[in-house]
Write a protein that holds these residues in place. Sequence first.
Motif, PDB file in Angstrom:
ATOM      1  N   LEU A 100       0.677  -1.140  -0.358  1.00 29.68           N
ATOM      2  CA  LEU A 100       0.416   0.316  -0.204  1.00 29.68           C
ATOM      3  C   LEU A 100       0.776   1.071  -0.131  1.00 29.68           C
ATOM      4  O   LEU A 100       0.439   2.520  -0.345  1.00 29.68           O
ATOM      5  N   ASP A 101       1.550   1.328   0.594  1.00 27.53           N
ATOM      6  CA  ASP A 101       2.763   2.620   1.065  1.00 27.53           C
ATOM      7  C   ASP A 101       3.574   2.579  -0.485  1.00 27.53           C
ATOM      8  O   ASP A 101       3.375   3.945  -0.433  1.00 27.53           O
ATOM      9  N   ASP A 102       3.634   2.069  -0.840  1.00 30.40           N
ATOM     10  CA  ASP A 102       4.117   2.023  -2.709  1.00 30.40           C
ATOM     11  C   ASP A 102       3.624   2.449  -3.333  1.00 30.40           C
ATOM     12  O   ASP A 102       4.218   2.898  -4.772  1.00 30.40           O
ATOM     13  N   ARG A 103       1.504   2.414  -3.365  1.00 37.08           N
ATOM     14  CA  ARG A 103       1.319   3.314  -5.129  1.00 37.08           C
ATOM     15  C   ARG A 103       0.369   4.568  -3.265  1.00 37.08           C
ATOM     16  O   ARG A 103      -0.537   4.792  -4.421  1.00 37.08           O
ATOM     17  N   PHE A 104       0.489   4.600  -2.049  1.00 38.35           N
ATOM     18  CA  PHE A 104      -0.087   5.224  -2.199  1.00 38.35           C
ATOM     19  C   PHE A 104      -0.257   6.591  -2.542  1.00 38.35           C
ATOM     20  O   PHE A 104       0.858   6.867  -2.247  1.00 38.35           O
ATOM     21  N   ILE A 105      -1.595   7.458  -2.756  1.00 37.60           N
ATOM     22  CA  ILE A 105      -0.910   8.644  -3.093  1.00 37.60           C
ATOM     23  C   ILE A 105      -1.755  10.308  -1.799  1.00 37.60           C
ATOM     24  O   ILE A 105      -3.124   9.390  -2.175  1.00 37.60           O
ATOM     25  N   PRO A 106      -1.054  11.060  -0.939  1.00 36.50           N
ATOM     26  CA  PRO A 106      -0.981  11.114   0.351  1.00 36.50           C
ATOM     27  C   PRO A 106      -2.387  12.366  -0.369  1.00 36.50           C
ATOM     28  O   PRO A 106      -1.718  12.715  -2.001  1.00 36.50           O
ATOM     29  N   PRO A 107      -2.952  12.921   0.547  1.00 41.57           N
ATOM     30  CA  PRO A 107      -4.107  13.965   0.035  1.00 41.57           C
ATOM     31  C   PRO A 107      -3.076  15.388  -0.130  1.00 41.57           C
ATOM     32  O   PRO A 107      -2.437  15.660   0.827  1.00 41.57           O
ATOM     33  N   PRO A 108      -3.918  16.368  -1.053  1.00 44.34           N
ATOM     34  CA  PRO A 108      -2.998  17.696  -1.322  1.00 44.34           C
ATOM     35  C   PRO A 108      -3.451  18.649  -0.407  1.00 44.34           C
ATOM     36  O   PRO A 108      -4.196  18.214   0.914  1.00 44.34           O
ATOM     37  N   ALA A 109      -1.900  19.197   0.626  1.00 48.08           N
ATOM     38  CA  ALA A 109      -2.205  19.827   1.217  1.00 48.08           C
ATOM     39  C   ALA A 109      -2.836  21.424   1.392  1.00 48.08           C
ATOM     40  O   ALA A 109      -3.140  21.548   2.457  1.00 48.08           O
ATOM     41  N   HIS A 116     -10.612  13.382  -2.563  1.00 49.05           N
ATOM     42  CA  HIS A 116      -9.097  12.623  -2.748  1.00 49.05           C
ATOM     43  C   HIS A 116      -8.779  11.281  -3.634  1.00 49.05           C
ATOM     44  O   HIS A 116      -9.544  10.582  -2.184  1.00 49.05           O
ATOM     45  N   HIS A 117      -8.658  10.995  -4.127  1.00 50.68           N
ATOM     46  CA  HIS A 117      -8.089   9.895  -4.548  1.00 50.68           C
ATOM     47  C   HIS A 117      -7.253   9.015  -3.958  1.00 50.68           C
ATOM     48  O   HIS A 117      -6.476   9.255  -4.978  1.00 50.68           O
ATOM     49  N   GLU A 118      -7.161   7.981  -3.318  1.00 52.85           N
ATOM     50  CA  GLU A 118      -5.830   7.979  -3.277  1.00 52.85           C
ATOM     51  C   GLU A 118      -4.925   7.063  -3.851  1.00 52.85           C
ATOM     52  O   GLU A 118      -3.921   6.227  -3.923  1.00 52.85           O
ATOM     53  N   GLY A 119      -5.522   6.011  -4.441  1.00 54.17           N
ATOM     54  CA  GLY A 119      -4.736   5.997  -6.189  1.00 54.17           C
ATOM     55  C   GLY A 119      -4.966   4.104  -5.695  1.00 54.17           C
ATOM     56  O   GLY A 119      -4.421   2.891  -6.521  1.00 54.17           O
ATOM     57  N   ILE A 120      -5.865   3.899  -5.277  1.00 52.41           N
ATOM     58  CA  ILE A 120      -5.909   2.434  -4.966  1.00 52.41           C
ATOM     59  C   ILE A 120      -7.050   1.915  -4.885  1.00 52.41           C
ATOM     60  O   ILE A 120      -8.312   2.138  -4.663  1.00 52.41           O
ATOM     61  N   SER A 121      -7.451   0.403  -6.138  1.00 53.30           N
ATOM     62  CA  SER A 121      -8.779   0.762  -6.720  1.00 53.30           C
ATOM     63  C   SER A 121      -9.305   0.322  -5.997  1.00 53.30           C
ATOM     64  O   SER A 121      -9.157  -0.628  -4.619  1.00 53.30           O
ATOM     65  N   GLY A 122     -10.951   0.222  -5.690  1.00 55.36           N
ATOM     66  CA  GLY A 122     -11.827   0.110  -4.774  1.00 55.36           C
ATOM     67  C   GLY A 122     -11.679   0.774  -3.354  1.00 55.36           C
ATOM     68  O   GLY A 122     -12.894   0.341  -2.025  1.00 55.36           O
ATOM     69  N   ALA A 123     -10.463   1.844  -3.288  1.00 55.19           N
ATOM     70  CA  ALA A 123     -10.598   2.573  -1.247  1.00 55.19           C
ATOM     71  C   ALA A 123     -12.110   3.207  -1.495  1.00 55.19           C
ATOM     72  O   ALA A 123     -12.211   3.828  -2.249  1.00 55.19           O
ATOM     73  N   GLU A 124     -12.294   3.684  -0.774  1.00 58.79           N
ATOM     74  CA  GLU A 124     -12.922   4.636  -0.426  1.00 58.79           C
ATOM     75  C   GLU A 124     -12.203   5.547  -0.182  1.00 58.79           C
ATOM     76  O   GLU A 124     -10.958   6.512   0.694  1.00 58.79           O
ATOM     77  N   THR A 125     -12.885   7.732  -0.621  1.00 58.52           N
ATOM     78  CA  THR A 125     -12.196   8.050  -0.479  1.00 58.52           C
ATOM     79  C   THR A 125     -12.628   8.865   0.978  1.00 58.52           C
ATOM     80  O   THR A 125     -13.616   7.872   1.800  1.00 58.52           O
ATOM     81  N   LYS A 126     -12.464   9.495   1.524  1.00 55.66           N
ATOM     82  CA  LYS A 126     -12.559   9.755   2.722  1.00 55.66           C
ATOM     83  C   LYS A 126     -13.981  10.563   2.443  1.00 55.66           C
ATOM     84  O   LYS A 126     -14.562  10.718   3.943  1.00 55.66           O
ATOM     85  N   ALA A 127     -14.594  11.019   1.390  1.00 58.28           N
ATOM     86  CA  ALA A 127     -16.128  12.030   1.923  1.00 58.28           C
ATOM     87  C   ALA A 127     -16.966  10.810   1.877  1.00 58.28           C
ATOM     88  O   ALA A 127     -17.902  10.492   2.637  1.00 58.28           O
ATOM     89  N   ALA A 128     -16.795   9.539   1.123  1.00 59.20           N
ATOM     90  CA  ALA A 128     -17.709   8.312   1.574  1.00 59.20           C
ATOM     91  C   ALA A 128     -17.185   7.311   3.037  1.00 59.20           C
ATOM     92  O   ALA A 128     -18.298   7.383   3.315  1.00 59.20           O
ATOM     93  N   PHE A 129     -16.697   7.197   3.578  1.00 62.72           N
ATOM     94  CA  PHE A 129     -15.882   7.307   4.692  1.00 62.72           C
ATOM     95  C   PHE A 129     -17.127   7.781   5.496  1.00 62.72           C
ATOM     96  O   PHE A 129     -17.341   7.315   6.423  1.00 62.72           O
ATOM     97  N   ALA A 130     -16.519   9.093   5.405  1.00 59.67           N
ATOM     98  CA  ALA A 130     -17.251  10.031   7.051  1.00 59.67           C
ATOM     99  C   ALA A 130     -18.690   9.686   6.466  1.00 59.67           C
ATOM    100  O   ALA A 130     -19.596  10.152   7.211  1.00 59.67           O
TER     101      ALA A 130
END
Length: 209
Positions: A100-109, A116-130
């Motif tokens: 995950l660490d090698d592929r993760f795209i951190p959120p913008p400052a 923001h999409h973190e670059g991982i297929s199928g992962a939730e955005t923070k918006a969907a999670f919240a």
Amino acid sequence: MARSIYVVTHPEATHHVDGVVGGWHDSDLTTQGRRHADAIAQALGRQLPDRHVEVFSSDLLRTRRTADAISTVLHKVPVLDARLREKSYGVAEGRPQAWLDDRFIPPPAVGDRMSHHEGISGAETKAAFAERIYAVMAEILSRPVEHIVIVTHGFALTYIITAWLELPWESVGYASFASEPGSITTLVEDDFFHNRQVATLADITHLNH
């Protein structure tokens, strides 16, 4: 009515010691995690009456086991809800954390951190999670109960707190409340002003007894 919410983050699970991504990966508690679940249950049993208590939990195995320990002491049946799960990390779940660490795209400052999409297929955005945490919290908090126990996950704790404080989820892109496995966070609302506070954050003193 005064209210107290006790938010429990599940104790040590196998994905912690195996170094793999948690999320919706259905890891179990370790031997130490089960001991700590019992310690959490005893600590809550000392604080809470048998009556006027309800227990809600994520439906994943590690939280179910924690909720079962608590519910046994409190003589309650936990209500399982998938919306209390940890953030989904999609295809990364169950894989080594390094993957995950090698592929993760951190959120913008600055900018839209929630969508923001973190670059991982199928992962939730923070918006969907919240959004799902806020939805389940609205239902839980509509219950006319003095004491509520919520068993969940480390990252989920942040949005449970911001939902409790009635902060719009669109505005919490920078919010982060640190937690520890097996911690108890106590949220309190008084019965006069109806102010809400975070009385204790991620307390783990009960694990040292």
